[in-house]
Motif scaffolding. Structure first.
Motif, PDB file in Angstrom:
ATOM      1  N   PHE A  73      -7.652   5.795  19.334  1.00  0.00           N
ATOM      2  CA  PHE A  73      -6.348   5.134  19.320  1.00  0.00           C
ATOM      3  C   PHE A  73      -6.435   3.790  18.610  1.00  0.00           C
ATOM      4  N   SER A  74      -5.455   3.524  17.750  1.00  0.00           N
ATOM      5  CA  SER A  74      -5.315   2.170  17.222  1.00  0.00           C
ATOM      6  C   SER A  74      -4.700   1.295  18.307  1.00  0.00           C
ATOM      7  N   ARG A  75      -4.765  -0.009  18.102  1.00  0.00           N
ATOM      8  CA  ARG A  75      -4.175  -0.922  19.085  1.00  0.00           C
ATOM      9  C   ARG A  75      -2.678  -0.668  19.231  1.00  0.00           C
ATOM     10  N   TYR A  76      -2.008  -0.424  18.127  1.00  0.00           N
ATOM     11  CA  TYR A  76      -0.562  -0.193  18.155  1.00  0.00           C
ATOM     12  C   TYR A  76      -0.233   1.098  18.908  1.00  0.00           C
ATOM     13  N   ASP A  77      -0.958   2.176  18.605  1.00  0.00           N
ATOM     14  CA  ASP A  77      -0.722   3.447  19.284  1.00  0.00           C
ATOM     15  C   ASP A  77      -0.957   3.307  20.782  1.00  0.00           C
ATOM     16  N   GLN A  78      -2.011   2.600  21.138  1.00  0.00           N
ATOM     17  CA  GLN A  78      -2.341   2.426  22.547  1.00  0.00           C
ATOM     18  C   GLN A  78      -1.269   1.622  23.262  1.00  0.00           C
ATOM     19  N   GLN A  79      -0.735   0.617  22.587  1.00  0.00           N
ATOM     20  CA  GLN A  79       0.330  -0.186  23.192  1.00  0.00           C
ATOM     21  C   GLN A  79       1.602   0.633  23.384  1.00  0.00           C
ATOM     22  N   LEU A  80       1.914   1.483  22.402  1.00  0.00           N
ATOM     23  CA  LEU A  80       3.096   2.337  22.540  1.00  0.00           C
ATOM     24  C   LEU A  80       2.927   3.285  23.722  1.00  0.00           C
ATOM     25  N   LEU A  81       1.740   3.860  23.866  1.00  0.00           N
ATOM     26  CA  LEU A  81       1.486   4.775  24.981  1.00  0.00           C
ATOM     27  C   LEU A  81       1.614   4.043  26.314  1.00  0.00           C
ATOM     28  N   LEU A 102       0.812  -1.210   0.000  1.00  0.00           N
ATOM     29  CA  LEU A 102       0.000   0.000   0.000  1.00  0.00           C
ATOM     30  C   LEU A 102       0.845   1.260   0.000  1.00  0.00           C
ATOM     31  N   GLY A 103       2.045   1.163   0.559  1.00  0.00           N
ATOM     32  CA  GLY A 103       2.899   2.339   0.665  1.00  0.00           C
ATOM     33  C   GLY A 103       2.514   3.253   1.819  1.00  0.00           C
ATOM     34  N   GLN A 104       1.733   2.723   2.764  1.00  0.00           N
ATOM     35  CA  GLN A 104       1.260   3.518   3.897  1.00  0.00           C
ATOM     36  C   GLN A 104       1.222   2.635   5.144  1.00  0.00           C
ATOM     37  N   PRO A 105       1.344   3.240   6.331  1.00  0.00           N
ATOM     38  CA  PRO A 105       1.176   2.455   7.564  1.00  0.00           C
ATOM     39  C   PRO A 105      -0.257   1.937   7.681  1.00  0.00           C
ATOM     40  N   ILE A 106      -0.414   0.767   8.259  1.00  0.00           N
ATOM     41  CA  ILE A 106      -1.735   0.172   8.492  1.00  0.00           C
ATOM     42  C   ILE A 106      -1.864  -0.095   9.984  1.00  0.00           C
ATOM     43  N   GLN A 107      -2.907   0.433  10.575  1.00  0.00           N
ATOM     44  CA  GLN A 107      -3.124   0.270  11.999  1.00  0.00           C
ATOM     45  C   GLN A 107      -4.251  -0.730  12.229  1.00  0.00           C
ATOM     46  N   ILE A 108      -4.060  -1.649  13.161  1.00  0.00           N
ATOM     47  CA  ILE A 108      -5.139  -2.549  13.570  1.00  0.00           C
ATOM     48  C   ILE A 108      -5.900  -1.871  14.699  1.00  0.00           C
ATOM     49  N   ILE A 109      -7.214  -1.761  14.541  1.00  0.00           N
ATOM     50  CA  ILE A 109      -8.017  -1.063  15.540  1.00  0.00           C
ATOM     51  C   ILE A 109      -8.833  -2.065  16.356  1.00  0.00           C
ATOM     52  N   LEU A 125      13.064  16.622  23.701  1.00  0.00           N
ATOM     53  CA  LEU A 125      12.886  15.912  22.429  1.00  0.00           C
ATOM     54  C   LEU A 125      13.216  16.803  21.244  1.00  0.00           C
ATOM     55  N   GLY A 126      12.956  18.112  21.381  1.00  0.00           N
ATOM     56  CA  GLY A 126      13.263  19.036  20.295  1.00  0.00           C
ATOM     57  C   GLY A 126      14.741  19.132  19.978  1.00  0.00           C
ATOM     58  N   GLN A 127      15.584  18.639  20.868  1.00  0.00           N
ATOM     59  CA  GLN A 127      17.030  18.658  20.637  1.00  0.00           C
ATOM     60  C   GLN A 127      17.527  17.355  20.002  1.00  0.00           C
ATOM     61  N   LEU A 128      16.602  16.408  19.812  1.00  0.00           N
ATOM     62  CA  LEU A 128      16.938  15.135  19.178  1.00  0.00           C
ATOM     63  C   LEU A 128      16.261  15.066  17.818  1.00  0.00           C
ATOM     64  N   SER A 129      16.435  13.968  17.151  1.00  0.00           N
ATOM     65  CA  SER A 129      15.804  13.760  15.841  1.00  0.00           C
ATOM     66  C   SER A 129      15.061  12.431  15.844  1.00  0.00           C
ATOM     67  N   PRO A 130      13.925  12.382  16.548  1.00  0.00           N
ATOM     68  CA  PRO A 130      13.179  11.117  16.616  1.00  0.00           C
ATOM     69  C   PRO A 130      12.507  10.802  15.286  1.00  0.00           C
ATOM     70  N   THR A 131      12.236   9.535  15.051  1.00  0.00           N
ATOM     71  CA  THR A 131      11.549   9.111  13.833  1.00  0.00           C
ATOM     72  C   THR A 131      10.082   8.839  14.132  1.00  0.00           C
ATOM     73  N   ASP A 132       9.248   8.986  13.084  1.00  0.00           N
ATOM     74  CA  ASP A 132       7.834   8.670  13.246  1.00  0.00           C
ATOM     75  C   ASP A 132       7.664   7.189  13.558  1.00  0.00           C
ATOM     76  N   LEU A 133       6.657   6.892  14.357  1.00  0.00           N
ATOM     77  CA  LEU A 133       6.387   5.518  14.757  1.00  0.00           C
ATOM     78  C   LEU A 133       5.213   4.997  13.948  1.00  0.00           C
ATOM     79  N   ARG A 134       5.482   4.524  12.735  1.00  0.00           N
ATOM     80  CA  ARG A 134       4.439   4.000  11.842  1.00  0.00           C
ATOM     81  C   ARG A 134       3.306   4.999  11.675  1.00  0.00           C
ATOM     82  N   GLY A 135       3.687   6.241  11.348  1.00  0.00           N
ATOM     83  CA  GLY A 135       2.692   7.258  11.064  1.00  0.00           C
ATOM     84  C   GLY A 135       2.274   8.086  12.261  1.00  0.00           C
TER      85      GLY A 135
END
Length: 581
Positions: free
Chosen positions: A467-475, A185-192, A416-426
């Motif tokens: 929240f998707s399941r993945y986002d909720q787990q990360l939190l 798909l070229g995009q992140p997919i979240q399981i809800i 965090l603004g002094q670092l360069s974090p990456t997006d976490l699957r969107g």
């Protein structure tokens, strides 16, 4: 006011039924009937299926028909959306029965549907007894997503939402499949979760019907689950998702044919599931019932001619079931073969719903989860992010110290603004860090001792709208690691059937969550006095070495903080980081 409707992809022979259904929609909005002139484009999609692509744009008081767009996937004209168009939004629903893609744009303050594509992948048919998705089902899904990708590859990822539902929640090999699916798909997919699926269904339906201020029950029969929502206006009040689906029930009860005994077994099984919610929902009550799914739309189209447009009645449903049993199948040529295979199960499920909830009639809405995703995305782009509202609600419910949460949030974001974090699957890391800072003390409502563990549990198991399941787990994981030891704890699985301990991925030095964990831990440490701190903290992270600096002389005046930093250095060493200050 303009009302825009875009018919999607249908199988040959469904044209009259689909136009008839469009007439139902117009009638529900008090609009004139559609003239039956059309331009269709034939195309071949995944699995050799044939589709018709058509576009209808309707305005009030006049309406116009535009020429058909290019065909889906294998059409003669290649099409991608303009790269510089800022107002397009995309919803992709990886349902258990069908995969849907909806493209809409915001125009003059209104939402216009410009493209709609569907493929009955029926991924639930590929879920084996071992809980794994079959190779064939995965292949169908990947081919469909590759076709979807052609449409949306130039639309910014921030405006694309792709979600998986019941089958992907249950599949043991969902994570492996998701990696391939996201590449296609070229995009992140979240399981809800089922709760979130129900919320999005209600959001889509509520925006598609006239707001008459009546309490409504919304029902969505899917391939693997059925959602039940009672709400008022745009606010859902009761949300449930039951494991009742037309694809799974067709596989379980109707493989040997559509007989009275088989239909009876499916009906009783659905009744048994509905007992879980029957009394609560009856006691709550509603004024009007809406159905939101392809199954509902097809059943409404098969109602007797004297039935009101887009309405399913108890008598009409019983007659249709009796006819289906007598014929041994759904005999209407206007229904596609793939739909006919699972529609008898849908009829048995709907009969159980009518019986257990004591319904007399049901109105079919022309929107569902994918439309809900679009409206939810619009909210996120504006000032109405449901996730922010959920976090605020939980802060109030668990009586979190807002002032302390704000201090920790400001410090953590500054670091965090002094670092360069990456997006976490969107998911933007700044967003996740803000939510974690606001909720990091949620576990105090249980006990101060081990409150980071209590907070992890509450966030992991709560129904959190938006929240998707993945986002909720990360939190939950971020809150778990905001203090004390950094253990190599397993990330909770994305699917329902696999125990958490079977996934050995833990927090390590190269974990993309680690920069957020570091900033939150340091922010909590620096704000331990629960008063505003002006220490001029600077953060530098190179390779596995982290250095935090302060205003000259400040650390000498705060020996307890210096001692806490020494202890923190020992904790960080457990994940391969060296802290100096």
């Amino acid at each position: 006011m303009a009302v825009h409707h875009r018919h999607g992809v249908t199988a040959p022979g469904q044209g009259r039924a689909r136009l008839r259904h469009l007439g139902f929609v117009l009638a529900a909005h008090g609009l004139p009937p559609v003239r039956r002139s059309r331009q269709d484009t034939m195309a071949t999609g995944a699995g050799g299926r044939f589709f018709v692509c058509r576009r209808v744009v309707i305005t009030w008081p006049h309406y116009r028909r535009q020429s058909a767009r290019d065909s889906f996937c294998a059409g003669t004209t290649k099409h991608t959306m303009p790269a510089n168009e800022p107002s397009y939004f995309v919803a992709v629903d990886l349902g258990s029965n069908s995969f849907h893609m909806l493209i809409a744009r915001e125009k003059d303050g209104a939402l216009e549907i410009v493209d709609r594509v569907k493929d009955m992948v029926q991924i639930a048919r590929g879920l084996g007894r071992d809980g794994n998705l079959s190779t064939e089902a995965q292949a169908r899904a990947i081919l469909c997503l590759e076709c979807f990708s052609e449409r949306i590859r130039q639309i910014p990822s921030s405006r694309v939402r792709a979600v998986g539902t019941k089958t992907l929640r249950a599949a043991r090999n969902a994570e492996q499949f998701l990696r391939r699916a996201e590449a296609a798909l070229g995009q992140p997919i979240q399981i809800i979760s089922g709760y979130e699926e129900a919320r999005l269904v209600y959001l889509g339906v509520s925006h598609s019907i006239v707001d008459d201020h009546r309490k409504r029950l919304v029902i969505d029969i899917g391939g693997g689950s059925t959602e039940f929502i009672i709400g008022h206006n745009l606010t859902p009040q009761h949300l449930e998702s039951l494991s009742i689906g037309c694809v799974t029930y067709a596989e379980r009860y109707l493989q040997q044919g559509v007989t009275a005994d088989a239909m009876g077994a499916a009906y009783l099984a659905a009744c048994n599931e509905l007992e879980l919610i029957r009394n609560d929902y009856r006691n709550t009550g509603w004024d009007i019932v809406y159905g939101a799914s392809g199954t509902m739309r097809v059943i409404a189209e098969l109602m007797p001619n004297h039935t009101a447009a887009a309405v399913i009645t108890r008598q009409g449903l019983n007659n249709l079931i009796e006819q289906t049993i007598n014929d041994g199948e759904v005999g209407s040529p206007s229904v596609s073969k793939l739909r006919r295979d699972v529609l008898p199960a849908g009829l048995a499920i709907l009969k159980a719903i009518f019986s257990q909830l004591q319904l007399t009639e049901l109105h079919v809405a022309d929107a569902t989860l994918k439309e809900g995703l679009i409206y939810d995305s619009l909210g996120r782009m504006g000032q109405r992010d449901t996730r922010d509202q959920t976090v605020e609600m939980m802060s109030n419910r668990y009586q979190i110290d807002r002032a302390q949460a704000a201090r920790v949030q400001d410090t953590a974001l500054a670091l965090l603004g002094q670092l360069s974090p990456t997006d976490l699957r969107g998911l933007a890391p700044e967003k996740l860090l803000c939510w974690a800072a606001q909720l990091h003390e949620i576990g105090l409502s249980v006990s101060h001792s081990g409150h980071h563990h209590h907070g992890h549990y509450l966030l992991k198991h709560s129904d959190m709208a938006g929240f998707s399941r993945y986002d909720q787990q990360l939190l939950a994981r971020l809150v778990r690691f905001h203090r004390r030891k950094l253990l190599a704890e397993p990330l909770d699985p994305l699917h329902e059937s696999e125990p958490a301990h079977t996934n050995t991925a833990g927090l390590s030095g190269d974990d993309p969550l680690l920069p957020l964990v570091l900033c939150l831990r340091l922010a909590v440490l620096l704000n331990r006095a629960r008063e505003t701190v002006d220490c001029g903290a600077g953060l530098d992270w190179r390779d596995n070495r982290v250095h935090i600096s302060f205003t000259p002389g400040w650390l000498d005046q705060h020996p307890l903080t210096a001692r806490s930093l020494s202890i923190e250095a020992d904790y960080l060493a457990g994940v391969g980081l060296t802290l100096s200050f």
